[in-house]
Each structure stands twice: as C-alpha cells, then as structure tokens.
Design a protein around this motif. Sequence first.
Motif, PDB file in Angstrom:
ATOM      1  N   ARG A  23       0.918  -1.138  -0.109  1.00  0.00           N
ATOM      2  CA  ARG A  23      -0.049  -0.068  -0.140  1.00  0.00           C
ATOM      3  C   ARG A  23       1.047   1.162  -0.056  1.00  0.00           C
ATOM      4  N   LEU A  24       0.447   2.056  -0.905  1.00  0.00           N
ATOM      5  CA  LEU A  24       1.309   3.609  -1.093  1.00  0.00           C
ATOM      6  C   LEU A  24       0.670   4.633  -0.422  1.00  0.00           C
ATOM      7  N   SER A  25       1.255   5.622   0.244  1.00  0.00           N
ATOM      8  CA  SER A  25       0.551   6.738   0.715  1.00  0.00           C
ATOM      9  C   SER A  25       0.706   7.657  -0.619  1.00  0.00           C
ATOM     10  N   ASP A  26      -0.329   8.780  -0.253  1.00  0.00           N
ATOM     11  CA  ASP A  26      -0.253   9.839  -1.231  1.00  0.00           C
ATOM     12  C   ASP A  26       0.884  10.056  -1.440  1.00  0.00           C
ATOM     13  N   GLU A  27       1.828  10.500  -0.477  1.00  0.00           N
ATOM     14  CA  GLU A  27       3.060  11.154  -0.750  1.00  0.00           C
ATOM     15  C   GLU A  27       3.998   9.894  -1.516  1.00  0.00           C
ATOM     16  N   ALA A  28       4.048   8.969  -1.253  1.00  0.00           N
ATOM     17  CA  ALA A  28       4.660   7.714  -2.084  1.00  0.00           C
ATOM     18  C   ALA A  28       4.320   7.789  -3.434  1.00  0.00           C
ATOM     19  N   ARG A  29       3.145   7.909  -3.822  1.00  0.00           N
ATOM     20  CA  ARG A  29       2.610   7.953  -5.166  1.00  0.00           C
ATOM     21  C   ARG A  29       3.048   9.282  -5.819  1.00  0.00           C
ATOM     22  N   VAL A  46       9.334   4.197   0.069  1.00  0.00           N
ATOM     23  CA  VAL A  46       9.214   4.536   1.543  1.00  0.00           C
ATOM     24  C   VAL A  46      10.031   5.626   1.787  1.00  0.00           C
ATOM     25  N   VAL A  47       9.251   6.377   2.451  1.00  0.00           N
ATOM     26  CA  VAL A  47       9.987   7.757   3.087  1.00  0.00           C
ATOM     27  C   VAL A  47      10.691   7.344   4.449  1.00  0.00           C
ATOM     28  N   ASP A  48      11.903   7.453   4.384  1.00  0.00           N
ATOM     29  CA  ASP A  48      12.308   7.279   5.783  1.00  0.00           C
ATOM     30  C   ASP A  48      12.910   8.845   6.122  1.00  0.00           C
ATOM     31  N   ASP A  49      12.024   9.332   6.956  1.00  0.00           N
ATOM     32  CA  ASP A  49      12.174  10.686   7.582  1.00  0.00           C
ATOM     33  C   ASP A  49      13.408  10.853   8.468  1.00  0.00           C
ATOM     34  N   GLU A  50      13.608   9.569   9.555  1.00  0.00           N
ATOM     35  CA  GLU A  50      14.781   9.482  10.395  1.00  0.00           C
ATOM     36  C   GLU A  50      15.962   9.771   9.477  1.00  0.00           C
ATOM     37  N   GLY A 104      23.209   1.261  11.061  1.00  0.00           N
ATOM     38  CA  GLY A 104      22.189   0.320  10.869  1.00  0.00           C
ATOM     39  C   GLY A 104      21.205   0.748   9.769  1.00  0.00           C
ATOM     40  N   LYS A 105      21.370   1.682   9.033  1.00  0.00           N
ATOM     41  CA  LYS A 105      20.449   2.362   8.300  1.00  0.00           C
ATOM     42  C   LYS A 105      20.154   1.339   6.867  1.00  0.00           C
ATOM     43  N   ASN A 106      21.098   0.900   6.715  1.00  0.00           N
ATOM     44  CA  ASN A 106      20.869  -0.022   5.500  1.00  0.00           C
ATOM     45  C   ASN A 106      20.357  -1.608   5.710  1.00  0.00           C
ATOM     46  N   ILE A 107      20.782  -2.309   6.732  1.00  0.00           N
ATOM     47  CA  ILE A 107      19.987  -3.482   7.195  1.00  0.00           C
ATOM     48  C   ILE A 107      18.648  -3.129   7.382  1.00  0.00           C
ATOM     49  N   GLU A 108      18.635  -1.877   8.101  1.00  0.00           N
ATOM     50  CA  GLU A 108      16.783  -1.883   8.847  1.00  0.00           C
ATOM     51  C   GLU A 108      16.005  -1.378   7.487  1.00  0.00           C
ATOM     52  N   ALA A 109      16.620  -0.637   6.381  1.00  0.00           N
ATOM     53  CA  ALA A 109      15.878  -0.516   5.042  1.00  0.00           C
ATOM     54  C   ALA A 109      15.550  -1.760   4.588  1.00  0.00           C
ATOM     55  N   ALA A 110      16.535  -2.727   4.302  1.00  0.00           N
ATOM     56  CA  ALA A 110      16.352  -4.044   3.874  1.00  0.00           C
ATOM     57  C   ALA A 110      15.213  -4.793   4.588  1.00  0.00           C
ATOM     58  N   LYS A 111      15.372  -4.897   6.023  1.00  0.00           N
ATOM     59  CA  LYS A 111      14.270  -5.530   6.693  1.00  0.00           C
ATOM     60  C   LYS A 111      12.788  -4.884   6.439  1.00  0.00           C
TER      61      LYS A 111
END
Length: 141
Positions: free
Chosen positions: A4-10, A28-32, A119-126
């Motif tokens: 499911r995609l948010s309007d921002e993602a679209r 995926v928007v990763d604000d962090e 850990g940003k890459n592994i967290e994104a992959a997960k």
Amino acid sequence: MTVRLSDEARRLIAAFEDETDASAVDCVVDDEQDRVIFVVAAGEMGSAIGPGGSRVEELEEKLGRDVMLVEDAPTPEGFVANALSPAAVYNVTISENDTTVAYAEVAHEDKGVAIGTGGKNIEAAKQLAKRHFDIDDIQLT
C-alpha cells in the motif's frame, strides 16, 4: 503481497519515473534518515541510475533528500540480496518457523556496507523485505 502506498509515496514515484524513465514498484519515505527508498522494477536499475549516477543525483537535488535504490526481484532470496547491495551477498536462505527469517551470507569485508552507518542499510532491507515478502528479520552470516 500487496504493497500500500501513501499519497506522498505516489507523488514521489511519479517524480522518480519522470526523472529517470524507469518504473518504481514501491517507495518508502525514511524521515529518520532524511531519504527516500525506491524499489525499481527488475531490469531497470541502469536507467534509474543513469550515466555516472546522473539521474539519481538529479532526483536527489529535485527532492532535497538522499535517494536509495533497490532492484525488485521475483524471489525473496533475490530481493534480500538486492536490498543489501552493494554488499557482496553470496547466498540467502529463508527459514520459516514461528517467524520468517532471511539468512544472508555476506562477504566479511562487506558486512559494514550491508549494515550501514547506524544500521540504516540493514533496517531499510528489513522494512522492504517485510513489505514485499512478509520476512520478519534478516540476519547476516
């Protein structure tokens, strides 16, 4: 599995496709981490990156954020390997017990790349593996 995609993602996918001439199947928007992660349709990564990375750089400038690209794959094993790129992944095994875990065999010298700063890459992959293949965790071996 349906994503499911948010309007921002679209909106971001439309900007990505306009800028790169490649198709994105997820965003995926990763604000962090102040970045946007796009899952690029299989076989379209070269078009998404552009010569010398020019299309990604232009997209980052347009969005004002870092951009991470992950190539889609038809199998969970292939997807996990792509999500950990540019780390050299030799093999991925999926184990299904109470939870579904992907065990990724990564070259020793590339474990830091697979994990990423903080850990940003592994967290994104997960996160992406959960969204696309209902994988609960990724373990590096």
